[in-house]
Design a protein around this motif. Structure first.
Motif, PDB file in Angstrom:
ATOM      1  N   LYS A  25      50.191  61.843  78.803  1.00  0.00           N
ATOM      2  CA  LYS A  25      51.048  62.890  79.351  1.00  0.00           C
ATOM      3  C   LYS A  25      50.282  63.680  80.395  1.00  0.00           C
ATOM      4  N   ASP A  26      51.019  64.126  81.398  1.00  0.00           N
ATOM      5  CA  ASP A  26      50.449  65.023  82.389  1.00  0.00           C
ATOM      6  C   ASP A  26      51.019  66.408  82.122  1.00  0.00           C
ATOM      7  N   PHE A  27      50.146  67.338  81.808  1.00  0.00           N
ATOM      8  CA  PHE A  27      50.572  68.707  81.546  1.00  0.00           C
ATOM      9  C   PHE A  27      50.271  69.555  82.775  1.00  0.00           C
ATOM     10  N   VAL A  28      51.302  70.137  83.369  1.00  0.00           N
ATOM     11  CA  VAL A  28      51.105  71.096  84.448  1.00  0.00           C
ATOM     12  C   VAL A  28      50.876  72.441  83.767  1.00  0.00           C
ATOM     13  N   VAL A  29      49.663  72.947  83.881  1.00  0.00           N
ATOM     14  CA  VAL A  29      49.284  74.175  83.186  1.00  0.00           C
ATOM     15  C   VAL A  29      50.158  75.328  83.672  1.00  0.00           C
ATOM     16  N   GLY A  30      50.864  75.931  82.737  1.00  0.00           N
ATOM     17  CA  GLY A  30      51.766  77.041  83.054  1.00  0.00           C
ATOM     18  C   GLY A  30      53.136  76.592  83.533  1.00  0.00           C
ATOM     19  N   ASP A  31      53.394  75.282  83.486  1.00  0.00           N
ATOM     20  CA  ASP A  31      54.668  74.714  83.952  1.00  0.00           C
ATOM     21  C   ASP A  31      54.997  75.232  85.358  1.00  0.00           C
ATOM     22  N   GLU A  32      56.197  75.788  85.541  1.00  0.00           N
ATOM     23  CA  GLU A  32      56.629  76.246  86.865  1.00  0.00           C
ATOM     24  C   GLU A  32      55.791  77.407  87.397  1.00  0.00           C
ATOM     25  N   GLY A  34      52.578  77.799  87.038  1.00  0.00           N
ATOM     26  CA  GLY A  34      51.289  77.318  87.514  1.00  0.00           C
ATOM     27  C   GLY A  34      50.136  78.121  86.951  1.00  0.00           C
ATOM     28  N   TRP A  35      48.993  78.034  87.621  1.00  0.00           N
ATOM     29  CA  TRP A  35      47.759  78.717  87.213  1.00  0.00           C
ATOM     30  C   TRP A  35      47.729  80.056  87.943  1.00  0.00           C
ATOM     31  N   THR A  36      48.028  81.119  87.220  1.00  0.00           N
ATOM     32  CA  THR A  36      48.209  82.427  87.838  1.00  0.00           C
ATOM     33  C   THR A  36      47.789  83.537  86.872  1.00  0.00           C
ATOM     34  N   THR A  55      46.343  64.353  80.947  1.00  0.00           N
ATOM     35  CA  THR A  55      45.755  65.097  82.060  1.00  0.00           C
ATOM     36  C   THR A  55      46.296  66.521  82.097  1.00  0.00           C
ATOM     37  N   LEU A  56      45.465  67.408  82.580  1.00  0.00           N
ATOM     38  CA  LEU A  56      45.855  68.782  82.860  1.00  0.00           C
ATOM     39  C   LEU A  56      45.878  68.923  84.369  1.00  0.00           C
ATOM     40  N   THR A  57      46.958  69.461  84.908  1.00  0.00           N
ATOM     41  CA  THR A  57      47.037  69.722  86.342  1.00  0.00           C
ATOM     42  C   THR A  57      47.176  71.214  86.546  1.00  0.00           C
ATOM     43  N   PHE A  58      46.217  71.774  87.273  1.00  0.00           N
ATOM     44  CA  PHE A  58      46.219  73.198  87.586  1.00  0.00           C
ATOM     45  C   PHE A  58      46.741  73.354  89.012  1.00  0.00           C
ATOM     46  N   ARG A  82      25.816  79.499  86.205  1.00  0.00           N
ATOM     47  CA  ARG A  82      25.472  79.042  87.557  1.00  0.00           C
ATOM     48  C   ARG A  82      25.698  77.550  87.750  1.00  0.00           C
ATOM     49  N   THR A  83      25.580  76.774  86.696  1.00  0.00           N
ATOM     50  CA  THR A  83      25.696  75.314  86.801  1.00  0.00           C
ATOM     51  C   THR A  83      27.132  74.816  86.680  1.00  0.00           C
ATOM     52  N   SER A  84      28.068  75.718  86.523  1.00  0.00           N
ATOM     53  CA  SER A  84      29.468  75.314  86.350  1.00  0.00           C
ATOM     54  C   SER A  84      30.034  74.695  87.621  1.00  0.00           C
ATOM     55  N   ILE A  85      30.885  73.709  87.408  1.00  0.00           N
ATOM     56  CA  ILE A  85      31.622  73.111  88.515  1.00  0.00           C
ATOM     57  C   ILE A  85      32.885  73.945  88.712  1.00  0.00           C
ATOM     58  N   VAL A  86      33.105  74.376  89.936  1.00  0.00           N
ATOM     59  CA  VAL A  86      34.268  75.194  90.257  1.00  0.00           C
ATOM     60  C   VAL A  86      35.238  74.329  91.060  1.00  0.00           C
ATOM     61  N   LEU A  87      36.450  74.178  90.531  1.00  0.00           N
ATOM     62  CA  LEU A  87      37.490  73.429  91.229  1.00  0.00           C
ATOM     63  C   LEU A  87      38.325  74.412  92.034  1.00  0.00           C
ATOM     64  N   SER A  88      38.661  74.050  93.267  1.00  0.00           N
ATOM     65  CA  SER A  88      39.359  75.023  94.106  1.00  0.00           C
ATOM     66  C   SER A  88      40.353  74.386  95.076  1.00  0.00           C
ATOM     67  N   SER A  89      40.836  73.195  94.768  1.00  0.00           N
ATOM     68  CA  SER A  89      41.736  72.499  95.696  1.00  0.00           C
ATOM     69  C   SER A  89      43.159  73.054  95.695  1.00  0.00           C
ATOM     70  N   GLY A  90      43.525  73.747  94.625  1.00  0.00           N
ATOM     71  CA  GLY A  90      44.902  74.225  94.493  1.00  0.00           C
ATOM     72  C   GLY A  90      45.786  73.248  93.734  1.00  0.00           C
ATOM     73  N   HIS A  91      45.276  72.054  93.514  1.00  0.00           N
ATOM     74  CA  HIS A  91      46.000  71.027  92.748  1.00  0.00           C
ATOM     75  C   HIS A  91      44.946  70.164  92.053  1.00  0.00           C
TER      76      HIS A  91
END
Length: 174
Positions: A25-32, A34-36, A55-58, A82-91
């Motif tokens: 399943k693909d879960f869109v986090v927060g559904d409609e 989104g990540w807010t 999958t989780l989709t932010f 400091r070593t964290s990976i930061v995702l920032s694509s918007g999708h």
């Protein structure tokens, strides 16, 4: 004789694959929404069952937010190592590859402190030989019953079943 053997093999393989297909399943986090900010992600996740392979989709506005996977204590304190990976694509899509707890926060300003954070428990894939209904949230193991997971969150190559090869060998013995 060879034609009937081949027909039996095709029917057998078709029936096995029709019952063993496990759909992720693909879960869109927060559904409609989104990540807010100002959204209750724990309520959103409470009636969902997350499994290995899902999958989780932010979804959010790129440049205005991000997603950071952290451990439990960093989740509680809204800290970003400091070593964290930061995702920032918007999708951002994350494949859940192992069982255990997962913690995600926003690393922007005070977003985490005002609730932009998500914790989930990832369960193993369902037994594909004997399909069963998804467990109700009350039958999902307590988070404390599962080991913590700090494994990398990059997608790994899924394991392939040896079943087709075994079936081939079964029908083509010399």
């Amino acid at each position: 004789m060879a034609l009937s053997r081949a027909l039996i093999l095709v029917v057998l393989i078709a029936s096995i694959f029709s019952t063993t297909m496990v759909s992720a399943k693909d879960f869109v986090v927060g559904d409609e929404s989104g990540w807010t900010t100002w959204f209750d992600y724990q309520s959103w996740a409470s009636n969902k069952v997350f499994r290995v392979g899902d999958t989780l989709t932010f979804k959010y506005v790129a440049g205005k937010d991000n997603v950071v996977r952290v451990n439990g204590s960093d989740f509680q304190s809204c800290s970003i190592p400091r070593t964290s990976i930061v995702l920032s694509s918007g999708h951002d899509t994350i494949v859940l590859t192992t069982t255990g707890r997962r913690w995600y926060i926003s690393g922007v300003a005070n977003h985490c402190k005002i609730g932009q954070k998500l914790v989930i428990t990832v369960l193993p894939q369902q037994n594909s030989w004997f399909p069963s209904p998804s467990p109700s949230p009350s039958s999902v193991p307590a988070p404390e019953a599962l080991p913590p997971s700090d494994s990398p969150w990059t997608a790994s190559v899924p394991r392939r079943s040896m079943l087709p090869k075994k079936l081939f060998n079964l029908f083509h013995k010399n």
